[in-house]
Structure formats: C-alpha cells, structure tokens
Design a protein around this motif. Structure first.
Motif, PDB file in Angstrom:
ATOM      1  N   THR A  58       0.832  -1.200   0.000  1.00 27.12           N
ATOM      2  CA  THR A  58       0.000   0.000   0.000  1.00 27.12           C
ATOM      3  C   THR A  58       0.868   1.251   0.000  1.00 27.12           C
ATOM      4  OG1 THR A  58      -1.934   0.955   1.105  1.00 27.12           O
ATOM      5  CG2 THR A  58      -0.209   0.139   2.533  1.00 27.12           C
ATOM      6  N   ASP A  59       0.370   2.306  -0.588  1.00 28.57           N
ATOM      7  CA  ASP A  59       1.105   3.570  -0.712  1.00 28.57           C
ATOM      8  C   ASP A  59       0.148   4.738  -0.626  1.00 28.57           C
ATOM      9  OD1 ASP A  59       3.917   3.938  -1.110  1.00 28.57           O
ATOM     10  OD2 ASP A  59       3.760   2.668  -2.882  1.00 28.57           O
ATOM     11  N   MET A  60       0.573   5.800  -0.009  1.00 28.30           N
ATOM     12  CA  MET A  60      -0.232   7.012   0.037  1.00 28.30           C
ATOM     13  C   MET A  60       0.518   8.142  -0.665  1.00 28.30           C
ATOM     14  SD  MET A  60      -1.761   8.973   3.390  1.00 28.30           S
ATOM     15  CE  MET A  60      -3.169   7.967   3.791  1.00 28.30           C
ATOM     16  N   ILE A  62       0.319  12.329  -1.477  1.00 30.81           N
ATOM     17  CA  ILE A  62      -0.340  13.558  -1.041  1.00 30.81           C
ATOM     18  C   ILE A  62       0.169  14.739  -1.871  1.00 30.81           C
ATOM     19  CG2 ILE A  62      -0.625  15.130   0.925  1.00 30.81           C
ATOM     20  CD1 ILE A  62      -0.532  12.719   2.754  1.00 30.81           C
ATOM     21  N   HIS A  66       4.134  14.572  -2.382  1.00 34.73           N
ATOM     22  CA  HIS A  66       4.619  13.577  -3.348  1.00 34.73           C
ATOM     23  C   HIS A  66       4.485  14.029  -4.791  1.00 34.73           C
ATOM     24  CE1 HIS A  66       3.438  11.205   0.252  1.00 34.73           C
ATOM     25  NE2 HIS A  66       4.566  10.602   0.003  1.00 34.73           N
ATOM     26  N   SER A 147      -4.657   6.988  -2.007  1.00 35.72           N
ATOM     27  CA  SER A 147      -4.133   5.842  -1.259  1.00 35.72           C
ATOM     28  C   SER A 147      -4.502   4.579  -2.013  1.00 35.72           C
ATOM     29  CB  SER A 147      -4.723   5.837   0.150  1.00 35.72           C
ATOM     30  OG  SER A 147      -4.235   4.731   0.871  1.00 35.72           O
ATOM     31  N   TRP A 344      14.915  10.053   0.178  1.00 33.28           N
ATOM     32  CA  TRP A 344      13.949  11.065   0.506  1.00 33.28           C
ATOM     33  C   TRP A 344      13.431  10.881   1.926  1.00 33.28           C
ATOM     34  CZ3 TRP A 344       8.599   9.991   1.107  1.00 33.28           C
ATOM     35  CH2 TRP A 344       7.790  11.101   1.105  1.00 33.28           C
ATOM     36  N   ALA A 346      10.572  11.792   4.363  1.00 30.27           N
ATOM     37  CA  ALA A 346       9.202  12.305   4.255  1.00 30.27           C
ATOM     38  C   ALA A 346       8.914  13.417   5.252  1.00 30.27           C
ATOM     39  CB  ALA A 346       8.206  11.164   4.469  1.00 30.27           C
ATOM     40  N   PHE A 347       9.718  13.536   6.289  1.00 32.58           N
ATOM     41  CA  PHE A 347       9.376  14.500   7.328  1.00 32.58           C
ATOM     42  C   PHE A 347      10.276  15.727   7.347  1.00 32.58           C
ATOM     43  CE2 PHE A 347       7.667  10.459   8.563  1.00 32.58           C
ATOM     44  CZ  PHE A 347       6.344  10.822   8.692  1.00 32.58           C
TER      45      PHE A 347
ATOM     46  N   SER B 102      -2.140   3.240   6.327  1.00 34.24           N
ATOM     47  CA  SER B 102      -1.336   4.348   5.831  1.00 34.24           C
ATOM     48  C   SER B 102      -1.780   5.623   6.517  1.00 34.24           C
ATOM     49  CB  SER B 102      -1.514   4.513   4.316  1.00 34.24           C
ATOM     50  OG  SER B 102      -0.981   3.404   3.642  1.00 34.24           O
ATOM     51  N   ILE B 103      -0.793   6.416   6.984  1.00 32.90           N
ATOM     52  CA  ILE B 103      -1.160   7.686   7.597  1.00 32.90           C
ATOM     53  C   ILE B 103      -0.348   8.828   7.007  1.00 32.90           C
ATOM     54  CG2 ILE B 103      -2.070   6.805   9.802  1.00 32.90           C
ATOM     55  CD1 ILE B 103       0.595   7.348  11.069  1.00 32.90           C
ATOM     56  N   GLY B 104      -1.010   9.951   6.817  1.00 24.14           N
ATOM     57  CA  GLY B 104      -0.357  11.202   6.450  1.00 24.14           C
ATOM     58  C   GLY B 104      -0.479  12.130   7.653  1.00 24.14           C
ATOM     59  N   ILE B 105       0.640  12.710   8.065  1.00 19.63           N
ATOM     60  CA  ILE B 105       0.667  13.486   9.315  1.00 19.63           C
ATOM     61  C   ILE B 105       1.336  14.827   9.064  1.00 19.63           C
ATOM     62  CG2 ILE B 105       1.149  13.226  11.782  1.00 19.63           C
ATOM     63  CD1 ILE B 105       2.673  10.562  10.800  1.00 19.63           C
ATOM     64  N   GLY B 135       1.827  -0.887   5.574  1.00 15.06           N
ATOM     65  CA  GLY B 135       1.309   0.458   5.580  1.00 15.06           C
ATOM     66  C   GLY B 135       2.288   1.435   4.985  1.00 15.06           C
ATOM     67  N   ASP B 136       1.984   2.692   5.157  1.00 16.87           N
ATOM     68  CA  ASP B 136       2.814   3.748   4.615  1.00 16.87           C
ATOM     69  C   ASP B 136       2.682   4.915   5.589  1.00 16.87           C
ATOM     70  OD1 ASP B 136       4.448   5.096   2.892  1.00 16.87           O
ATOM     71  OD2 ASP B 136       2.903   5.518   1.402  1.00 16.87           O
ATOM     72  N   THR B 137       3.769   5.616   5.791  1.00 19.11           N
ATOM     73  CA  THR B 137       3.744   6.738   6.716  1.00 19.11           C
ATOM     74  C   THR B 137       4.362   7.923   6.008  1.00 19.11           C
ATOM     75  OG1 THR B 137       4.064   5.168   8.504  1.00 19.11           O
ATOM     76  CG2 THR B 137       4.434   7.464   9.039  1.00 19.11           C
ATOM     77  N   CYS B 138       3.604   8.991   5.848  1.00 15.89           N
ATOM     78  CA  CYS B 138       4.174  10.134   5.142  1.00 15.89           C
ATOM     79  C   CYS B 138       3.685  11.422   5.762  1.00 15.89           C
ATOM     80  CB  CYS B 138       3.855  10.057   3.653  1.00 15.89           C
ATOM     81  SG  CYS B 138       2.115   9.925   3.285  1.00 15.89           S
ATOM     82  N   ILE B 145      -4.466  12.212   7.986  1.00 15.32           N
ATOM     83  CA  ILE B 145      -5.175  11.387   7.018  1.00 15.32           C
ATOM     84  C   ILE B 145      -4.892   9.929   7.358  1.00 15.32           C
ATOM     85  CG2 ILE B 145      -5.417  10.806   4.573  1.00 15.32           C
ATOM     86  CD1 ILE B 145      -3.792  13.651   4.261  1.00 15.32           C
ATOM     87  N   ILE B 146      -5.923   9.127   7.413  1.00 23.96           N
ATOM     88  CA  ILE B 146      -5.761   7.705   7.733  1.00 23.96           C
ATOM     89  C   ILE B 146      -6.415   6.890   6.634  1.00 23.96           C
ATOM     90  CG2 ILE B 146      -6.226   5.892   9.432  1.00 23.96           C
ATOM     91  CD1 ILE B 146      -6.683   8.108  11.502  1.00 23.96           C
ATOM     92  N   SER B 147      -5.679   5.970   6.046  1.00 25.56           N
ATOM     93  CA  SER B 147      -6.258   5.091   5.041  1.00 25.56           C
ATOM     94  C   SER B 147      -5.976   3.655   5.449  1.00 25.56           C
ATOM     95  CB  SER B 147      -5.657   5.401   3.669  1.00 25.56           C
ATOM     96  OG  SER B 147      -6.214   4.559   2.692  1.00 25.56           O
TER      97      SER B 147
END
Lengths: 350, 350
Positions: A58-60, A62, A66, A147, A344, A346-347, B102-105, B135-138, B145-147
């Motif tokens: 799985t991938d998100m 944004i 991204h 997502s 990369w 992400a934060f 997956s979460i976007g924070i 999962g994915d964390t970005c 955002i939570i998927s």
C-alpha cells in the motif's frame, strides 16, 4: 494544470454526491483476473488466489508532498500512482492482480479532473491486466490524496524477500538509473521559469526520455517474467523508489551482509548523464540518491552469471560481501566510498 | 486535544525520519493469524487464505471531514478507524484477519500523538486478533489522514452479498440505532460551549453510552459468530455506516426488491431516545439517517424466524416485498412514509 481550472464543461462533484461519483468513475472498470470473484459494489471485494499466496502492498500520495500538479498532469499522476504500487509486488517476484483506490478530493477539483485521474489509473490497470476491485471516495479539506493498495499472487516457493542475499551473490539492476530524478529537475526548473515569466513556453525539447521516466514510470513486470523465463530466482529483491544507495542498504541490513558496488557498472542513460552535467550534478550521485526509477534491484547466486550476463536490460553492478567488510562504492578512480542512505525523508521540512 | 500541543516530552517526527518512525511505531505489532506469512518490513506482505476466499475493503478518514480532534482523542480515533474497516468484512459474513494502515501526518503532530493513534489501532487489532501487516507513513500538508485496508476470509459458500434479499425475507438489525449520532450531537454541543467559554467543563454526565457509541464503536464480529452458531446464512447483509435508510435502500437496489419497515420495531436505546427529545429531534429519524452505528443489517428467510426471534441482540424490523411495492416505513400511527436515503454526502460543502 489548465484542465483543473478551466470553466467550460466543469461539473461540480457536489452535483453527484458520493455514491453518484463512485458509480460514475467505476462504470468503465473491467475485470481481467479469474481470481477476482467480486469487485466494486459491496462491503468488500472477494478474491481467491487458490493455492497461491496473496501479496499486499500500500502507498499514500499527497499533493504538495509527493506530487506537484503544476507540472504533473492528472492522467499521468493516476498512471504513476498505480505503477509504483505494482512495482512493490514485482519486487517480491510476484504478479500484481488487483488494486483498491481511495481518493480524497477538495472542491478545487471538478468531475472532469477526477475523470482524468481515473483514466490514468485505468490505463495502467489495462496495461498489466489489473482489476480495480474497490476503494473509497471522500472530500478533503486541502488538495488531492491518493491511497492505493495492491494485491498480487505468487507461489510460495517463488516469493523473494529482501533478506536472502548471500556473500558472493551478484548485485543486479534492471534498466537505467537517475533518469526520473533528472526529469524532476527539468520540471522543477521549468516551473521556476514559469512562475517568474508566465508567458514563457516550457523548454523540454529533447528531454522526453527523462521527463517520461519521472511522469510515466513502468512497473518492471517484464523483468519478473524474464527472470522466470531464465529460471532465475533472485536471492533478494527490492524496487528502487528512494535511490540505489538506500535500497541496497535495505537488502544488506535485512540480509546481514555487506556490499561492493562499482561506479563504472551503474547503468546511466546518456540523456540522464548529459542533463546531470548541465545541472552541475554528479550523474552517479543522481543514480545513487535520486530515486523514483522503479527499477528492480536484486541479487543472484554466481551460478546465474552465464544466464544473466548478456541480458541487455540487466546490469551486474557489484557483489555481496561479508557484513564486516561494510558497504562501499568503488569509484572509477578506484577509491572506496562508504554508501550512505540519502533517500527522501518524508518529514524533512514537513 | 491537550496531548497534541503540550510541550513536555514532545518528540518531533523529523528527528526519526520515515524509516525510524515506521520502525518505532510497528515494533509492538504482534501477529495472531496463521494466514499471515510475512507482515511489515518488505515490499509487500504475504498472506495465505488457503482454500478460503480473501475479502478486501478500504476506507479513508480525513481530519476535518470525518473527525474533529477537538473532541476525538487520538487513541479513540485509531480504535474506530480499525473497527469501521473490520465492520465491512463482518458485513460480508467474513472474519477479518489483516489490516494495512497508511497515515499522512502534518508537523503539528508529535511522535507522542502518533503513538496514541497507533495504540488505539493496536488495541482494536488485539481485541479481534487482527494482524497489522503493512502500511505507509508520510507527511501531509494539512491535518491527519488515515487510510486503512482490511483483509478477511470466508468460505465461498458463506459469503453474503448485498444482492441476495428475496421477497418475504425478514429484515433484521443487530444492537440499537441512532446512538452514535446522538453522541455526536452531544460532542458538537460541548465543543460549541467550549469555544464560547473555554473555562467551561464538559457536561457529558450520564451520556456515556451514546458518547461511546460515537467514539468507540465495535465491529459486530460476535453477530457473525452468532449467526454461524445458529446455522443462519443471511440472504443479504450490510453494515450501518450511513444510517438505516441508506443501507436498506442499498440492499433493495442490489436485490431488486422493495421493503416494509415498522417504526415501532426499530431498536432505539432509552438514552438515545431521551437525548434526541432533549435536542428536539425525532428519535426514529436519528436511527434512520444518523449513521455510524456499525450494526449489521441483514435479511433472512422466514424459515429462520424461530431461531432468531428470541435473540436479545437482534431485532426483526420488517420484511422484503416486491420491488413494485416500493420502500416504506410504517409509522406507529400506521402511516406509510417512503424511505429516502439521506446518508452523509461527502461532498456537501466540501
């Protein structure tokens, strides 16, 4: 950009509502795989991989983190979003079969814009015969959020993890590296020019290959099939999303081994090389840290050498050594440089 | 809210980086299911449901659209996010087994805040022995955002779709309805009071049940197990996320049938009833259109009546009729009201 903001033929998403939008977007979804028993339209999809194992990734993605819609057309974005997920299944030596797609959309987007995004996703699905079997569509307060979860299948014996690399194994990579990163540099430069002089025309002439590497990458299903045809099962494999340096370190860490890469063996396309020079960048550094090439990086036992050495799309770039020997790149001038992950983050600055 | 903004013990996400954060958050992940062959840590997870079928469902939750951190603690949010996904698998008469998250924070959140969110998710996983496998964390530009994607399993013969309802079938619902909606009204009212008078203490005394219905819903795995124990296979089933009205219409539309529901049979808890009155709302309307109860709505053949009539947690609320007879609610005063979907529209005012 233009299609997002133009007024002619703009349909507001609120006119359709959630169910209407889902119905509208998914009415063209075709199913290709026998393993898909039930796709979109119930509480859950149903798949059966019979005696095979199911692979899931799985991938998100944004907006603003991204991707930048200033230079990424929505259709390309949809295509790439699917491909980067398929790539993860390929990296397990599996065959991707189904995807679910969730999107969050702000009211800045019209129906026509979302249709473009879906058209790109369905194009990618069609290319590799992937079934879109579910998803969620909701509004976001800001920007576009995508997502994707992908399922794939593999016989248990054929699954390749990151952890299997052995001392003496050859390190191989498909295609060429650094192109996606140089494509991004080109697009960023044109964006800066555009913001300064909105009447300027983009100057991307002759740069098609690297622009395409950035905007329209392909999952290397063909490499998975090639390896199968050659009866080669890699000992470890990963796809290159963050750059060669970061990925080889993942393999080494999980396999408890070291590595030796040779700069002169790293495949870099001529256009990538020349564009890097134009930007005063070191082409090797672009290949090591650029990322987003979505090529496959894998290790094979030395016994596979004869089978693989003449494959035009596979390069042998080094070998696995004992963990105590560390992780090094041997430069063209024969100096050893320690490999560090500069993928990369992400934060950073988020 | 307080934990998000307090300074003591705040760890910035940028200190860990993406890989560090993933490692930190997932180090407590336990695996419960034999079907999970490989969880977090490679390009994809691997599951095997053997002769069974795999069920897949996915949901996206966006701050400001689906939840408001003013009154939803992050731990509850994580718990609920998992539960609403498990509920979709239950609605297929399946057993949920794995999730990817997956979460976007945004950088508004500290590590401690994200840990709270994960603690809630892992608590939900632990309750029903669900494996978190990927999962994915970005980073996100704005908000949380939570998927989540959930996998489950079922024998092919036991899967229940929305489309199987037959004329004459009884319409059943588990638990009680409208409580989650009234819980939300309470929380919204306290938020308004707080924004006006920040020193005011929340007045939620005696409202525990409906607050919990809103903040900590449970997927009805026990109902799936009960039906199995009773040897009842529903002819159609769906979970109530948008409200009874919207869900029964989904079943009817996909089954090409009509329905007759009886207002007096709709299960409404006393506290829900009284709170609705306090707010000058019609309790039946809250049950019909409120949503988020995550109870199961299903149809069974009349032959199951004897088995189901004395189940304390199941209510028979109506029956399926011919499509030509339409979709009606028979009120306590014996008037027929057409049922219309007034479920939540994700794009209203977005």
């Amino acid at each position: 950009m233009s299609e997002i903001f133009e007024n002619s033929g703009r349909t507001e998403l609120s006119q359709l509502g959630e169910f209407g939008l889902i119905e509208h977007l998914t009415k063209n979804v075709k199913l290709y795989n026998e393993s898909t028993i039930k796709g979109i339209g119930d509480d859950a999809a149903v798949v059966s991989h019979g005696g095979k194992k199911t692979l899931i990734s799985t991938d998100m993605l944004i907006e603003g983190v991204h991707f930048d819609l200033m230079y990424v057309p929505l259709k390309h974005l949809g295509y790439k979003a699917i491909m980067v997920n398929l790539s993860d299944i390929c990296a397990m030596n599996g065959i991707p079969t189904q995807v679910t797609v969730s999107i969050g959309i702000s009211n800045r987007f019209s129906l026509e814009a979302v249709e473009e995004l879906y058209a790109g996703m369905l194009l990618a699905c069609d290319k590799w015969k992937i079934d879109m079997i579910g998803g969620d569509t909701c509004s976001s307060q800001k920007g576009l959020i995508i997502s994707i979860t992908v399922l794939g299948e593999a016989d248990e014996d054929n699954i390749v993890y990151r952890k299997g690399a052995q001392k003496g194994d050859l390190i191989c990579v498909s295609g060429d590296l650094g192109g996606a990163y140089m494509g991004l540099q080109m697009l960023e430069r044109e964006k800066a020019v555009f913001l300064e002089t909105p009447t300027a025309q983009p100057d991307l002439e002759g740069k098609d290959y690297i622009i395409e590497r950035q905007l329209k990458p392909d999952a290397r299903m063909d490499v998975v099939e090639l390896l199968k045809a050659l009866s080669i099962k890699p000992s470890a494999m990963i796809d290159i999303s963050d750059g060669l340096a970061s990925e080889i370190l993942h393999i080494c860490k999980q396999s408890n081994v070291g590595c030796k890469l040779y700069e002169e063996k790293i495949p870099i396309d001529t256009l990538t090389y020349e564009t890097a020079r134009e930007f005063n960048l070191d082409p090797t550094v672009c290949a090591l840290n650029g990322g987003e090439d979505y090529e496959l990086l894998f290790t094979v036992p030395q016994s596979a050498y004869e089978k693989i050495k003449n494959q035009p799309d596979i390069s042998i770039i080094g070998h696995i050594v004992d963990e105590s020997e560390g992780h090094y790149l041997i430069s063209k001038s024969n100096n050893a440089h320690e490999i560090k992950a500069q993928g990369w983050n992400a934060f950073k600055g988020a």
